[in-house]
Design a protein around this motif. Structure first.
Motif, PDB file in Angstrom:
ATOM      1  N   GLU A  46       6.486  12.651  -8.673  1.00 27.30           N
ATOM      2  CA  GLU A  46       5.233  13.378  -8.846  1.00 27.30           C
ATOM      3  C   GLU A  46       5.176  14.017 -10.219  1.00 27.30           C
ATOM      4  O   GLU A  46       6.207  14.209 -10.854  1.00 27.30           O
ATOM      5  N   SER A  47       3.988  14.430 -10.625  1.00 25.60           N
ATOM      6  CA  SER A  47       3.950  15.112 -11.912  1.00 25.60           C
ATOM      7  C   SER A  47       4.573  16.495 -11.735  1.00 25.60           C
ATOM      8  O   SER A  47       4.430  17.130 -10.695  1.00 25.60           O
ATOM      9  N   GLN A  96       4.842  10.115 -23.585  1.00 26.94           N
ATOM     10  CA  GLN A  96       3.860  10.046 -22.514  1.00 26.94           C
ATOM     11  C   GLN A  96       2.417   9.993 -23.004  1.00 26.94           C
ATOM     12  O   GLN A  96       1.659   9.139 -22.582  1.00 26.94           O
ATOM     13  N   HIS A 213       4.366   6.627 -13.034  1.00 26.52           N
ATOM     14  CA  HIS A 213       3.744   6.963 -11.755  1.00 26.52           C
ATOM     15  C   HIS A 213       3.330   5.700 -11.048  1.00 26.52           C
ATOM     16  O   HIS A 213       2.978   5.723  -9.884  1.00 26.52           O
ATOM     17  N   ASP A 214       3.307   4.633 -11.846  1.00 20.88           N
ATOM     18  CA  ASP A 214       2.727   3.405 -11.344  1.00 20.88           C
ATOM     19  C   ASP A 214       3.783   2.675 -10.515  1.00 20.88           C
ATOM     20  O   ASP A 214       4.657   2.000 -11.046  1.00 20.88           O
ATOM     21  N   ILE A 215       3.696   2.848  -9.211  1.00 21.26           N
ATOM     22  CA  ILE A 215       4.747   2.313  -8.352  1.00 21.26           C
ATOM     23  C   ILE A 215       4.718   0.791  -8.365  1.00 21.26           C
ATOM     24  O   ILE A 215       5.764   0.141  -8.302  1.00 21.26           O
ATOM     25  N   LEU A 254       4.696   8.947  -1.290  1.00 15.14           N
ATOM     26  CA  LEU A 254       4.285   8.416  -2.591  1.00 15.14           C
ATOM     27  C   LEU A 254       3.747   6.998  -2.440  1.00 15.14           C
ATOM     28  O   LEU A 254       2.689   6.663  -2.966  1.00 15.14           O
TER      29      LEU A 254
END
Ligand SMILES: Nc1ncnc2c1ncn2[C@@H]1O[C@H](COP(=O)(O)OP(=O)(O)OP(=O)(O)O)[C@@H](O)[C@H]1O
Ligand SMILES: Nc1ncnc2c1ncn2[C@@H]1O[C@H](COP(=O)(O)OP(=O)(O)OP(=O)(O)O)[C@@H](O)[C@H]1O
Ligand code: SF4
Ligand SMILES: [Mg+2]
Ligand SMILES: [Mg+2]
Lengths: 270, 416, 339
Positions: A46-47, A96, A213-215, A254
């Motif tokens: 998570e962020s 980032q 974040h990109d699973i 998630l």
């Protein structure tokens, strides 16, 4: 599965705290890890879970509050400026937020020229340098002739991010820490760029560490996936293990939150 | 860059401030080229000549005379000679001589004089009048007689051989000279000061000197503050602690007090304008240093700085190329404020008598100091101090305007 | 059919670079957003999506210049209006815009409430602090954000919270239409989901009438918007309903995009995702024919001759290619089957 491989970057009890007293945040909380040479690693979380903070410690941009980092099997020593410079020849990063990653007063050429200089090519003839830069840009679907003499703010977000990746093709580091490297790049170019990065890995034996974040992306590229929650690694393993059969509820949540297209995406869970 | 400058010049506040400042600068540069007098030259024998046009009397006798007949010329002349005390005295005498008070109009020169000429008789004894009073009235009457006569005046010079007076010419009451034909006319738009120096010329040079003091002081203060702020903010650690310790020392002792002490210990004769500027510069870098430091601290963890590190740049390179450009606009604003506060600091010091030595050049502060010592404000000689205050205020005002203008351009509140 | 909140006809805008070159980043774009509808825009990075967003709002500050075309917002034609005027009269009230990476651009020294004060004071100079606070608080409650956020500094907020706060700030004047440029690209999936929920909530509660959503995350677009528009090199190459676009793309470039969606499913790792080699054309002097020709696998000599018009494909769809849609759709099906 890691038999015979050497860890290129390891950490024992790596901790980072920000602030004091009431304002204290433990961004990274005593993590242990061994990143093996040539393996593709993803860190997902998570962020605010501390991914960027961990990356900055690994890069030696901030000091760990506690714990040790081992580089190529030996305890890392980057006390002096000279040693740091040497260290950064083997470990590089993609930051980032591309919009804040560039010095807005410098032209794009200087970003790439710095990389050539860092690899000892400072004295190469101008044509050779341009050739190198053009090649690096072509790996990320950019045209150097279109970029030369421009300032970063004259590029779109995705173009800035691609340029960041182009640096890697010039620097050819042993370890790459890529923090959300493709968040602003369209799906199609994303595939192209990841493929070329993988080629580079095969050529020079680079160890890419993706923070994302990109699973879907993590699953697509990586051998090993680490799941981070509030500064700790809660789950790790091969991509298939972690993403297709998550054990921890955090990981399950998630994965459940990934936007779906083939089934109904349940918005009521947040 | 070009775009930013264009934006700066679109800000109304900046433009107003800039125009005022440029106006001052233009006057300061071009005035001395036109009026070539030494600003500290004493030209007037006497103090505080009022603003006006001074025509040389001797020359005006020599220049062509023109006869112009104006009806009210005599009345004006008399009115000018009769001051309020005399009028009051005439009224008192007339009342005592039995004229009804209602008939006497003190402001109406003609009717008052009519009454006087018709009624005054030096032999009249008025009860309660002293001898001195009587003599005064007789003198007044003779003076008025002279005035009322329509005879001209004879100008004579002494013959060097015989020692006798020789008539040179007659000046009649209806004679005029053309000011343009008088070779020596001096316009003193702001009069003279207590030493008899032309206030305007002095003021222009004082402004120039004060601006120079402000700029030198501002540059020194900004340079020291910038270097210390950059170093302590970027390097941090022990270096930061030491610099912050020194800075805090300077904060505990207010810089003006320090300024007074240093200025005092240098001694009057050693204090040139430049020395004062340097002293001001060395005592007022503190807040620039602190402000720069806090900016640098927020910048040093930015990713573009990290990228520069990863590209193998040295600390000096990073400070110069990755930090400095980002605070440049801020430093310019700090410089402007430092210049204006340097000018005010000089004024403050000079008013206290601790300014530069008084013999070389005037400064705005010194002019204020002289005006105060010679009590111009009590004597009502406004021209000796009021224009100085206006100039100081204008400089401070224009610089602050420029600063707010810049601030609006460089730090817009969340753009849309 | 609802009435159009935003209508754009043949809009062309350009950047004039420092070297005096014209870069036509938005080239004859037409679109229409109806009340209650949302439009998604996807496309190659650098194809002009952010520029289109700026151009739609009449935000023409150098180096961006208006060239031709019409922009009609809520019945009002704003094309050619002075940008300063637009900023005062239109922005925030009619159109709200969330720039790319806006959440990282928040001034770190101001509290959230200060940003809101700035926005409101620009339009209602006499509003008191108390009024503003109350208004902000009630909006935050509606949007499900805690009111404490108002008194925090941006750094004290997590990425997801920051992005949702930015959205809340931008809709405080209840605009007709919200343009969000990659509002979710830096967020984790959970925060993304919350942002999406909030945007949907905004639409459902009528706080905004319509929305334009720019992103590279195609699955997100699919879940948020009614229609999707794909851009390539400054032009629209395909327009369709979200479902049709994702499952039956027509234009070869859209097909490439849709074919490279990464969904974490067991097959993904063995699948060869579509990668389109090559670079988009330089917008300084784009080719006269199809702009995708250099990278298209179906390219024919005719493609390079004249510019290709946007063709109607029925059912509200349109695409920019000379090949018949049946052929393209079949080819896509075949490929998908193979993988
Ligand atoms: N310089 C700093 N000072 C204080 N706190 C910080 C600082 N940098 C990070 N933090 C805090 O540390 C925590 C972890 O932040 P970090 O940026 O590493 O998260 P992240 O996992 O990269 O998140 P994201 O996905 O949003 O980038 C957060 O709570 C953040 O607020
Ligand atoms: N200030 C500028 N001066 C000159 N050219 C510019 C400027 N800003 C953008 N461009 C160019 O205009 C084109 C469109 O940029 P834009 O930012 O609209 O792309 P985008 O579609 O939003 O891309 P991304 O998805 O990467 O954000 C790009 O090719 C870019 O290089
Ligand atoms: S027009 Fe030709 S080149 Fe362009 S997309 Fe269609 S087939 Fe490809
Ligand atoms: Mg991060
Ligand atoms: Mg964009």
């Amino acid at each position: 599965m890691n038999a015979g491989k050497k860890p290129c970057l390891s950490g024992r009890g790596v901790t980072k705290e920000f602030g004091f007293g009431r304002n204290k945040t433990v961004a990274v909380d005593g993590v242990d890890f061994d990143f093996y040479e040539g393996e593709i690693i993803s860190i997902v979380g998570e962020s605010g879970s501390g991914k960027t903070t961990l990356a900055k410690m690994l890069l030696g941009l901030i000091n760990a509050t506690e714990g040790d980092i081992f580089f190529q099997g030996k305890k890392r020593n980057i006390g002096s400026h000279r040693k740091k410079k040497e260290y950064w020849k083997s470990i590089q990063a993609i930051f980032q937020d591309p919009f804040s990653s560039y010095n807005t007063f410098n032209k794009i050429d200087s970003v790439l020229l710095d990389c050539i200089r860092m690899r000892g090519g400072g004295r190469l003839p101008r044509e050779k340098k341009i050739e190198l830069m053009t090649e690096a840009c072509s790996f990320v679907n950019l045209k150097f002739e279109e970029l030369t003499n421009k300032y970063p703010f004259e590029l779109s977000g995705g173009q800035q991010q691609r340029l960041m990746i182009a640096r890697i093709f010039l620097l050819k580091p042993q370890i790459l820490l890529a923090d959300e490297p493709t968040s602003m790049i369209d799906a199609c170019s994303r595939t192209t760029i990841l493929d070329t990065l993988m080629q580079l890995r095969d050529e020079i034996g680079m160890t890419p560490i993706f923070i994302t974040h990109d699973i879907g992306l993590a699953y697509y590229v990586s051998d090993t996936v680490y799941i981070m929650e509030r500064g700790k690694f809660v789950e790790s393993g091969t991509a298939d293990q972690v993403i297709l059969n998550p054990k921890k509820p955090y990981t399950q949540r998630l994965i459940n939150d990934v936007p779906k297209i083939y089934e109904e995406w349940d918005l009521s869970t947040v | 860059m070009k775009h930013t400058i264009r934006q700066v010049f679109r800000s109304g506040k900046f433009v107003v401030g800039f125009s005022i400042f440029m106006g001052i600068l233009l006057i300061v540069t071009f005035y001395p080229l036109i009026i070539r007098d030494a600003p500290l030259k004493i030209i007037g024998q006497g103090t505080f000549f009022a603003p006006g046009i001074y025509v040389n009397v001797y020359d005006s006798m020599g220049s062509p005379h023109y006869t112009i007949l104006l009806d009210d010329a005599a009345a004006k002349r008399i009115a000018d000679k009769l001051d309020d005390d005399d009028r009051q005295a005439i009224k008192e005498w007339l009342v005592a001589a039995g004229i009804s008070e209602d008939a006497i109009e003190i402001e109406n020169t003609e009717s008052l004089l009519d009454l006087w000429v018709n009624n005054f008789d030096p032999t009249t004894r008025i009860p309660g009048m002293t001898n001195a009073d009587r003599n005064y009235y007789i003198r007044l009457n003779t003076a008025l007689d002279g005035l009322l006569s329509t005879e001209g005046a004879i100008v004579a010079s002494v013959n060097p051989e015989t020692g006798a007076l020789e008539e040179k010419g007659v000046i009649r009451q209806t004679d005029y000279v053309n000011v343009n034909q008088v070779p020596n006319v001096r316009v003193l738009p702001l009069g003279t000061d207590n030493f008899g120096r032309d206030v305007l010329t002095e003021l222009v040079q004082a402004t120039a000197v004060s601006l120079r003091i402000g700029i030198v002081a501002g540059l020194i203060a900004t340079f020291i503050g910038l270097v210390l702020g950059l170093v302590s903010g970027y390097i941090g650690g022990l270096v930061d602690d030491v610099i912050m310790f020194i800075t805090n020392l300077f904060i505990v002792i207010p810089s003006f007090v320090l300024l007074i002490l240093i200025s005092f210990s240098i001694g009057q004769e050693q204090r040139g304008a430049f020395t004062i500027a340097v002293v001001i510069g060395f005592t007022s870098w503190v807040w620039t240093a602190r402000a720069v430091r806090s900016q640098v601290i927020s910048l040093r963890n930015r990713d573009h700085v990290n990228l520069s590190k990863l590209s193998g740049h040295s600390i000096a390179h990073i400070i110069a190329f990755d930090i400095l450009p980002y605070i440049a606009s801020y430093v310019v604003m700090a410089l402007i404020l430092q210049i204006s506060s340097g000018i005010l600091a000089e004024a403050g010091l000079s008013i206290l008598g601790l300014g530069p030595r008084t013999t070389d050049v005037p400064t705005l502060g010194l002019m204020m100091n002289w005006a105060m010592i010679y009590q111009a404000h009590i004597l009502g000689k406004w021209w000796a101090y009021f224009p100085v205050i206006i100039v100081i205020a204008l400089i401070a005002f224009s610089m602050n305007l420029m600063n707010t203008g810049l601030d609006q351009v460089f730090n817009p509140a969340l753009r849309d | 059919m609802g009435n159009a909140v935003l209508e754009v006809n043949e809009l062309t805008t350009k950047y004039i670079t420092r070297f005096g070159e014209n870069i036509y980043a938005v080239d004859h774009v037409s679109l229409k957003v109806e009340e209650g509808k949302s439009l998604g825009i996807a496309g190659e990075s650098g194809c002009g999506k952010s520029t289109l967003a700026l151009s739609l709002m009449g935000y023409y500050f150098p180096p961006l210049y208006y060239t031709s075309g019409q922009i009609i917002i809520d019945g009002q034609n704003i094309s050619g209006m002075d940008p300063d005027e637009v900023r005062k009269a239109i922005l925030g009230k009619e159109i709200a815009y969330i720039p790319q990476s806006a959440m990282n651009a928040l001034n770190p020294t101001q509290r959230i409430i200060n940003f809101i004060e700035d926005v409101i004071e620009a339009h209602k100079p006499y509003a008191t602090k108390k009024e503003i606070y109350d208004q902000a608080k009630s909006l935050f409650e509606v949007l499900g954000l805690p009111a404490e956020v108002l008194n925090k500094y941006p750094v004290e907020l997590s990425g997801g919270m920051k992005q949702r706060t930015v959205i809340a700030i931008s809709v405080i004047l209840s605009p007709q239409i919200l343009i969000a440029d990659e509002p979710s690209s830096a967020l984790d999936v959970t925060s993304q989901k919350m942002v999406i929920k909030m945007l949907r909530n905004l639409m459902d509660s009528g706080l905004i009438k319509s929305m334009i959503f720019i992103t590279h995350e195609l699955p997100l677009l699919y879940n948020v918007t009614d229609d999707i528009m794909v851009m390539y090199a400054g032009q629209i190459v395909e327009k369709a309903g979200a479902h049709e676009m994702v499952f039956t793309p027509i234009h070869p470039y859209s097909q490439g995009l849709m074919g490279s969606i990464m969904v974490p499913e067991s097959g993904l790792r063995d699948k060869k995702l579509t990668a389109i080699p090559g670079v988009p054309p330089n917008l300084k002097n784009p080719p006269s024919g199809c702009r995708f020709a250099e990278r298209c696998k179906y390219v024919m000599p005719e493609c390079r001759v004249t510019s290709i018009p946007l063709r109607d494909a029925g059912g509200g769809r349109a695409y920019r290619c000379i090949l018949p849609k049946e052929f393209l759709m079949e080819a896509y099906e075949r490929e998908r089957g193979e993988r």
